[in-house]
Design an enzyme around this catalytic site. Sequence first.
Site, short mmCIF file in Angstrom:
data_model
loop_
_atom_site.label_atom_id
_atom_site.label_comp_id
_atom_site.label_asym_id
_atom_site.label_seq_id
_atom_site.Cartn_x
_atom_site.Cartn_y
_atom_site.Cartn_z
N CYS A 135 0.84 -1.21 0.00
CA CYS A 135 0.00 0.00 0.00
C CYS A 135 0.87 1.25 0.00
O CYS A 135 1.39 1.64 1.06
CB CYS A 135 -0.89 0.02 1.22
SG CYS A 135 -1.72 -1.55 1.57
N SER A 143 1.12 9.23 -8.99
CA SER A 143 2.44 9.40 -9.62
C SER A 143 3.36 10.22 -8.71
O SER A 143 4.57 9.99 -8.66
CB SER A 143 2.29 10.12 -10.96
OG SER A 143 1.40 9.43 -11.80
N TRP A 169 -6.34 2.16 -3.94
CA TRP A 169 -6.02 1.26 -5.06
C TRP A 169 -5.06 0.14 -4.67
O TRP A 169 -4.23 -0.29 -5.48
CB TRP A 169 -5.40 2.04 -6.23
CG TRP A 169 -6.23 3.15 -6.74
CD1 TRP A 169 -7.52 3.10 -7.12
CD2 TRP A 169 -5.81 4.52 -6.93
NE1 TRP A 169 -7.95 4.33 -7.53
CE2 TRP A 169 -6.92 5.22 -7.43
CE3 TRP A 169 -4.61 5.20 -6.74
CZ2 TRP A 169 -6.87 6.57 -7.73
CZ3 TRP A 169 -4.55 6.53 -7.04
CH2 TRP A 169 -5.68 7.21 -7.53
N THR A 171 -3.86 -3.40 -4.28
CA THR A 171 -4.15 -4.77 -4.70
C THR A 171 -4.13 -5.65 -3.45
O THR A 171 -3.16 -5.62 -2.70
CB THR A 171 -3.10 -5.23 -5.73
OG1 THR A 171 -3.17 -4.34 -6.85
CG2 THR A 171 -3.34 -6.66 -6.19
N ARG A 272 10.10 -3.62 -12.93
CA ARG A 272 9.21 -3.32 -14.06
C ARG A 272 9.21 -4.37 -15.17
O ARG A 272 8.16 -4.58 -15.79
CB ARG A 272 9.51 -1.92 -14.62
CG ARG A 272 8.87 -0.86 -13.76
CD ARG A 272 9.08 0.56 -14.18
NE ARG A 272 8.37 1.42 -13.23
CZ ARG A 272 8.68 2.67 -12.96
NH1 ARG A 272 9.69 3.25 -13.56
NH2 ARG A 272 7.97 3.37 -12.09
N GLN A 366 -10.94 -5.85 -33.24
CA GLN A 366 -11.31 -5.41 -34.59
C GLN A 366 -11.33 -6.60 -35.55
O GLN A 366 -12.24 -6.74 -36.37
CB GLN A 366 -10.30 -4.34 -35.06
CG GLN A 366 -10.69 -3.64 -36.35
CD GLN A 366 -11.95 -2.78 -36.17
OE1 GLN A 366 -12.31 -2.40 -35.07
NE2 GLN A 366 -12.64 -2.51 -37.27
N GLU A 393 1.78 0.70 -11.69
CA GLU A 393 3.24 0.49 -11.63
C GLU A 393 3.97 1.57 -12.43
O GLU A 393 4.97 1.30 -13.08
CB GLU A 393 3.60 -0.90 -12.18
CG GLU A 393 3.09 -2.04 -11.32
CD GLU A 393 3.88 -2.22 -10.04
OE1 GLU A 393 5.09 -2.02 -10.06
OE2 GLU A 393 3.26 -2.54 -9.02
N SER A 396 2.31 5.32 -18.32
CA SER A 396 3.20 5.43 -19.50
C SER A 396 3.93 6.78 -19.51
O SER A 396 5.10 6.87 -19.89
CB SER A 396 2.39 5.29 -20.79
OG SER A 396 2.08 3.94 -21.03
C1 LIG Z 1 -6.17 -1.79 -10.48
C2 LIG Z 1 -5.12 -1.01 -9.77
C3 LIG Z 1 -4.25 -1.65 -8.91
C4 LIG Z 1 -3.29 -0.92 -8.21
N1 LIG Z 1 -2.49 -1.56 -7.29
C5 LIG Z 1 -1.70 -0.81 -6.47
C6 LIG Z 1 -1.03 -1.40 -5.35
O1 LIG Z 1 -1.11 -2.61 -5.13
N2 LIG Z 1 -0.33 -0.60 -4.53
C7 LIG Z 1 -0.23 0.74 -4.74
O2 LIG Z 1 0.44 1.42 -3.95
N3 LIG Z 1 -0.83 1.34 -5.80
C8 LIG Z 1 -1.57 0.60 -6.66
N4 LIG Z 1 -2.23 1.20 -7.70
C9 LIG Z 1 -2.08 2.63 -7.93
C10 LIG Z 1 -1.35 2.98 -9.23
O3 LIG Z 1 0.01 2.68 -9.11
C11 LIG Z 1 -1.65 4.46 -9.55
O4 LIG Z 1 -2.97 4.51 -10.03
C12 LIG Z 1 -0.68 5.04 -10.55
O5 LIG Z 1 0.57 5.20 -9.98
C13 LIG Z 1 -1.13 6.38 -11.10
O6 LIG Z 1 -1.47 7.26 -10.07
P1 LIG Z 1 -2.87 8.07 -10.15
O7 LIG Z 1 -3.93 7.08 -10.44
O8 LIG Z 1 -3.00 8.89 -8.93
O9 LIG Z 1 -2.76 8.98 -11.40
P2 LIG Z 1 -2.16 10.48 -11.43
O10 LIG Z 1 -0.80 10.48 -10.85
O11 LIG Z 1 -3.15 11.43 -10.86
O12 LIG Z 1 -2.03 10.72 -12.99
C14 LIG Z 1 -3.13 11.11 -13.81
C15 LIG Z 1 -2.60 11.35 -15.21
O13 LIG Z 1 -1.63 12.41 -15.19
C16 LIG Z 1 -0.41 11.95 -15.74
N5 LIG Z 1 0.72 12.58 -15.04
C17 LIG Z 1 0.92 12.70 -13.69
N6 LIG Z 1 2.08 13.34 -13.46
C18 LIG Z 1 2.64 13.60 -14.65
C19 LIG Z 1 3.86 14.23 -15.06
N7 LIG Z 1 4.76 14.69 -14.19
N8 LIG Z 1 4.10 14.32 -16.40
C20 LIG Z 1 3.20 13.86 -17.31
N9 LIG Z 1 2.05 13.24 -16.97
C21 LIG Z 1 1.78 13.12 -15.67
C22 LIG Z 1 -0.42 10.44 -15.51
O14 LIG Z 1 0.46 9.79 -16.40
C23 LIG Z 1 -1.87 10.12 -15.78
O15 LIG Z 1 -2.11 10.02 -17.15
C24 LIG Z 1 -3.17 0.48 -8.43
C25 LIG Z 1 -4.04 1.11 -9.33
C26 LIG Z 1 -5.02 0.40 -9.97
C27 LIG Z 1 -5.98 1.15 -10.86
#
Ligand SMILES: Cc1cc2nc3c(=O)[nH]c(=O)nc-3n(C[C@H](O)[C@H](O)[C@H](O)COP(=O)(O)OP(=O)(O)OC[C@H]3O[C@@H](n4cnc5c(N)ncnc54)[C@H](O)[C@@H]3O)c2cc1C
Length: 413
Positions: A135, A143, A169, A171, A272, A366, A393, A396
């Site tokens: 967690c 991010s 989020w 897992t 990764r 498709q 993880e 992109s």
């Molecule tokens: C099904 C699932 C399982 C998961 N499992 C785990 C887990 O076990 N443990 C855990 O800790 N987390 C887990 N996560 C969390 C996951 O790692 C995060 O969702 C991920 O890191 C993205 O963070 P965010 O969703 O807050 O998106 P955000 O960080 O809010 O990003 C939103 C958008 O903005 C973009 N963005 C953000 N900053 C930048 C930047 N500097 N430059 C350009 N673009 C940017 C991102 O690429 C994205 O497109 C899980 C998520 C999901 C959906």
Amino acid sequence: MSDDSQVPGTPSFGLGPDQLELRSWVHDFAADVVRPAAAEWDEREEFPWPVVQEAAKIGLYSLDFFATQSFEETGLGLPITMEELFWGDAGIGLAIVGTALAAAAVSSNGTPEQLGEWVPQMFGTPDDVKIAAFCSSEPDAGSDVGAMRTRARYDEATDEWVIDGTKTWATNGGIADIHVVTAVVDPELRTRGQASFVVPPGTKGLSQGQKFAKHGIRASHTAEVVLDQVRVPGRCLLGGKEKLDARLARAREGAKSGGATNASMATFERTRPAVGAQALGIARAAYEVALDYAKTREQFGRPIIDNQAIAFALADMKTSIDASRLLVWRAAWMARNGQPFEAAEGSMSKLHAGETAVAVTGQAMQILGGNGFTREYPVERMARDARIYTIFEGTSEIQRLVIARAISGRQIR
Ligand SMILES: Cc1cc2nc3c(=O)[nH]c(=O)nc-3n(C[C@H](O)[C@H](O)[C@H](O)COP(=O)(O)OP(=O)(O)OC[C@H]3O[C@@H](n4cnc5c(N)ncnc54)[C@H](O)[C@@H]3O)c2cc1C
């Protein structure tokens, strides 16, 4: 791989007998047990306990298996396992390997004693299967890990850490026996003021918040984890207090090593490729369905594969999949052989494989036409599952940021 693959610069592209045996063993389990169960658990959106128990019975879900594959000499043990398992199904695959993510956090930050105490408890035994969760993410810290708010305070009187915050989020979050939780111990130091803790089974104050209904990987459980005055013994701080105090002191002195950040970036580069291999498994599964379908589906009096438009799409799919595998294997081999990730090759492998999975599963839908859009065929599930691989993880965009920084040496934003 043959032995000469251990010498940098002379990798072999052939798999040795051990890898071939591993691949066929995991493949058989994926084909016989995982695939037939995939649609049901996707619909149920529940953790597939019976399938994980089956995996435990044959030793695929076990500490012994993950430890052996993690230390397998070519580095290909985990990528091969991931590709085959996720070829079977990604949601169930993640249910089987989710614990390994938490175990990896203990293994990279914990002392040998902590490894010995906690990791066996994460897996349990075939008769009494346990699971673990890692967690880190929070509602305002995805991010941007530096925005983490979960706090851990040391209570000297009882030698306990008191943890408060909300993780999201996660897992296996809330249903896990052991949670590995990251928290801030010194807010002024941002990422360098964070530490990881094991929260043992049954600890008071830890509860599951919202369980998320998801677009894909629905057999994998994803939920919020609420930590309300959670007290854990001092020995639950991964790495121990002495090491933490020394690290914080260095950070406070403003030591310009950038050590903490570099160390965690290096860990991501090593983990990764295994995530990329999961995406690769989904992509290959969808490609195989599409190839078979294109050979048998007839329109205008001939199989649709006889149209260049379809055959070229399949050629592109196969090329991207094979390119992903090469990137994944290269990065996994580099990690195992202690090679520096000068161009963030680990991130490259996850980026390419994740985007390939999304593209290939979309193309497979498709090629299957109307059938591709129905739940009669598995590709729509694969397309939903693939989508997470450009998000978790490290998204992109974050992978590109890491690669761009590595190749330029600049703080690209
Ligand atoms: C099904 C699932 C399982 C998961 N499992 C785990 C887990 O076990 N443990 C855990 O800790 N987390 C887990 N996560 C969390 C996951 O790692 C995060 O969702 C991920 O890191 C993205 O963070 P965010 O969703 O807050 O998106 P955000 O960080 O809010 O990003 C939103 C958008 O903005 C973009 N963005 C953000 N900053 C930048 C930047 N500097 N430059 C350009 N673009 C940017 C991102 O690429 C994205 O497109 C899980 C998520 C999901 C959906």
